[in-house]
Design a protein around this motif. Structure first.
Motif, short mmCIF file in Angstrom:
data_model
loop_
_atom_site.label_atom_id
_atom_site.label_comp_id
_atom_site.label_asym_id
_atom_site.label_seq_id
_atom_site.Cartn_x
_atom_site.Cartn_y
_atom_site.Cartn_z
N PRO A 1 0.78 -1.24 0.00
CA PRO A 1 0.00 0.00 0.00
C PRO A 1 0.81 1.28 0.00
CG PRO A 1 -0.09 -1.05 2.15
CD PRO A 1 0.57 -2.01 1.22
N VAL A 2 2.08 1.24 0.35
CA VAL A 2 2.82 2.50 0.48
C VAL A 2 3.68 2.84 -0.73
CG1 VAL A 2 2.83 2.40 2.98
CG2 VAL A 2 4.75 1.49 1.73
N TYR A 3 3.62 2.02 -1.80
CA TYR A 3 4.37 2.37 -3.00
C TYR A 3 3.42 2.48 -4.18
CZ TYR A 3 8.38 1.08 -0.23
OH TYR A 3 9.31 1.04 0.76
N ARG B 1 -0.76 7.92 -15.99
CA ARG B 1 -1.28 8.43 -14.74
C ARG B 1 -1.32 7.32 -13.69
NH1 ARG B 1 -6.29 9.40 -12.92
NH2 ARG B 1 -7.28 8.61 -14.80
N ASN C 1 -0.17 6.03 -9.34
CA ASN C 1 -1.25 5.76 -8.40
C ASN C 1 -0.82 4.78 -7.32
OD1 ASN C 1 -4.38 5.91 -10.26
ND2 ASN C 1 -3.08 7.46 -9.37
N TYR C 2 -1.42 4.94 -6.14
CA TYR C 2 -1.25 3.94 -5.09
C TYR C 2 -2.36 2.91 -5.23
CZ TYR C 2 2.18 6.94 -3.02
OH TYR C 2 3.31 7.66 -2.82
N GLU D 1 -5.97 3.70 -4.64
CA GLU D 1 -6.65 4.66 -5.51
C GLU D 1 -7.26 3.99 -6.73
OE1 GLU D 1 -4.08 8.69 -4.87
OE2 GLU D 1 -3.12 7.09 -5.96
#
Lengths: 338, 301
Positions: free
Chosen positions: A106-108, A147, A151-152, A155
């Motif tokens: 989740p953090v990249y 785009r 995004n994470y 999202e």
């Protein structure tokens, strides 16, 4: 004789040791040719996911006992360790997980995660790796990939995340892709899109896929060949068409009967009575016999041998005893390559 | 080949003409949410002023914080030349409070920073390795947990002797166990998640997985927890000085100043309370700031 198979599993046994032992896989044999799409079908606890995790050596080594040989491209993967194991995982074989929301960090950002894998396996710079990531996102048909790179995971929608997961798995061009129920967490329309995408990518890259599912409809939709698992072993395998038209093993027939198509309102659905065995003891007779309506006395005495009712098929059931036994339980038949 | 795949083609426009709001990066999101939190921003500003004042104290044209005067002892706030009065030796309180901020902030923050690094290493190692490594590290940590933190700090400082370095060491030791505990629990919950398995499945070795995927996910919570400890650390440090086993006189330090001014509490209570007010404001701001950080860094809502 066809050329050496890409994947060759022989007499695989997997046991989990703790307070009690669980015999998760019992003498499994499986062959896979290059470019072949195999669906591994079975209910929960039949050993499908354990088979996949064994292939990637993901099972906790301390609590797991593994016997038998697993060869990928002629290499015995049980002997791999250190950097060679790292190169094998994700390089030759990679995996798509059931729940993309959990399998992506989740953090990249998506782009960073794909680029990380590419840099690891292809020894290229960051800029080039990001280019590969962009290319992969385009190939899995994610709209506006530039785009989405930034995004994470949280999202993106579920279908989008699974596409990103597939892009991640395929970024280093593996020869074999393991898909562990990749569509279970998705809704029906997205599910079929992902299935078609996988089939298309498989042809595009010429790789093999082992597709684990408990949904026989999904298996029919996507695979060249089906292997049905029950209690840690394959009970029946053959080309998808043969299995659908002429299922031999009572368990496969039960699975095929237990679907919702063409069922009249108010009628009880067909089910297989009983529940799977606990696997705490090693099976020494047909595991399905207690639930089988056609069980014979010999089914309860010894493990049924494999029979080959037609080329490329094998069935582990005593009802087939008129046919010649399959050689050592292997699908050494010519008809397997699609 | 693609002709058979009509549902796909329909679902994925080949061009990238889709217009959507530009996605912000994680940290700009955090900043945006943090700026919305008025209280946290106010606290950040106050802390920043205190820190800047402490750093630039020599250039602020203040009186000498060490020079006393037997005549001008314990003057009230607002005396000419002594905006915040003077202490029991006639030294300028304003200068002493600002210079005192240097030491106080230093021994209030440094132990937490040191403990943060050491405890993160210990906790992540214990949480990721599991088994006997975990047992050894965590049971050792538990031994330190058996003592109340104030008592432990006093005991270690007392054994090492007074002095700035010794109080830094003792406070660092006091704060390692709680941060290790948090780091270990966060790590072991992250370790069993699918994306760690996925990272292994795509060929990451243990070091990469810990560095990238474990640290990336556990540093946030550990950091926020550590910030919440800074106020406790400041109070503990001041307490050590108050008891005479921290900073030695005549160095200006808020806890020590509180101790020496204690005797003047009936003569000039407001001036005597000033170091305490500074400690109070700073620790309150640190607490509210860490609260604000915690909510700003929480992505999953």
């Amino acid at each position: 004789m066809s050329k050496a198979p890409l994947l060759q599993i022989e007499n695989l046994h997997v046991r989990f040791k703790s307070d009690r032992t669980v015999h998760a896989i019992n003498g499994l044999n499986l062959h896979l040719q290059e470019g072949e799409m195999l669906a591994l079908l079975g209910e929960s606890g039949s050993g499908k996911s354990v088979t996949l995790k064994t292939l990637l050596r993901l099972l906790p080594p301390k609590r797991t006992e593994i016997d038998g040989t697993v060869q990928v491209n002629g290499t015995d993967i049980m002997t791999l360790s250190g950097t060679r194991l790292s190169a094998y995982r994700g390089g030759d074989v990679s995996m798509v997980f059931q729940e993309p929301a959990l399998a992506l960090d989740p953090v990249y950002t998506i782009g960073d995660q794909i680029a990380e894998t590419v840099m690891r396996h292809k020894s290229v710079g960051r800029a080039e790796a990001r280019q590969v990531a962009l290319d992969m996102l385009t190939r899995v048909r994610i709209p506006s990939p530039e785009r989405r790179l930034k995004n994470y995971p949280h999202e993106m929608s579920g279908g989008m995340r699974q596409r990103a997961m597939i892009a991640l798995a395929l970024a280093s061009r593996p020869k074999l892709l393991l898909a562990d129920e990749p569509t279970t967490a998705l809704d029906a329309t997205v599910q079929i899109q992902i299935l078609l995408l996988l089939r298309e990518l498989q042809r595009e890259f010429g790789m093999s896929i082992i597709f684990v599912t408990h949904d026989i409809g999904v298996a029919v939709e996507i695979s060249d060949r089906v292997a049905v698992m029950y209690a840690g072993n394959i009970v029946e395998s053959g080309s998808t068409r043969d299995i659908i038209k002429d299922a031999r093993h009572p368990y496969t027939r039960g699975l095929l009967a237990a679907n919702l198509h063409g069922v009249d309102r108010g009628r009880r659905l067909d089910t297989i009575a009983g529940s799977p065995p606990s696997l705490e003891t090693k099976p020494d007779a047909c595991s399905f016999a207690p639930r089988c309506t056609e069980a014979r006395p010999q089914c309860l005495r010894a493990l049924p041998p494999f029979f080959a009712p037609s080329p490329g098929r094998q069935v582990a059931c005593n009802l087939e005893e008129g046919y010649s036994p399959a050689s050592h339980g292997l699908t050494a038949a010519p008809a397997i390559a699609c | 080949m693609a002709s058979a795949i009509s549902p796909l083609a329909a679902s994925s426009p080949s061009g990238t003409t889709v217009t959507a709001p530009k996605t912000r990066s994680y940290w700009s999101n955090v900043l945006r949410r943090f700026l919305k939190d008025r209280i946290a921003v106010a606290c950040a500003v106050i802390l920043l002023l205190l820190i800047l004042a402490a750093i630039f104290a020599p250039w602020l044209d203040l009186a000498d914080p060490y020079r006393g005067s037997m005549i001008k002892r314990l003057r009230p706030i607002g005396t000419e030349g002594l905006p915040l009065g003077s202490d029991e030796q006639g030294r300028d309180m304003l200068a002493r409070l600002i210079y005192g901020g240097r030491l106080t902030l230093l021994i209030g923050l440094l132990p937490v920073v040191f403990a943060f690094f050491i405890a993160t290493v210990l906790g992540v190692a214990a949480g990721y390795a599991g088994g006997w490594v975990n047992t050894v590290i965590m049971r050792t940590v538990d031994v330190f947990f058996a003592f109340p933190s104030v008592l432990l700090a006093i005991a270690i400082s007392g054994a090492l002797g007074a002095g700035i370095v010794n109080s830094l060491v003792s406070l660092t030791i006091v704060f390692i166990p709680p941060i290790t505990r948090v780091a270990e629990s966060v790590t072991s919950s992250v370790r069993s998640l699918d994306y760690i398995d996925a990272a292994r499945a795509s060929g990451g070795n243990a070091l990469t997985i810990v560095r990238v995927h474990v640290l990336g996910n556990v540093l946030g919570p550990i950091f926020v927890y550590a910030t919440s400890l800074t106020s406790v650390c400041m109070i503990l440090a001041a307490g050590l000085s108050f008891l005479g086993i921290g900073v030695k006189p005549p160095e200006p330090e808020w806890g020590l100043m509180l101790n020496t001014l204690r005797t003047a509490i009936y003569v000039n209570p407001i001036v005597a309370a000033l170091p305490g007010v500074m400690i109070f404001i700073t620790s309150l701001c640190l607490n509210l700031l860490s609260d604000g950080l915690r909510s700003a860094m929480n992505v999953k809502d």
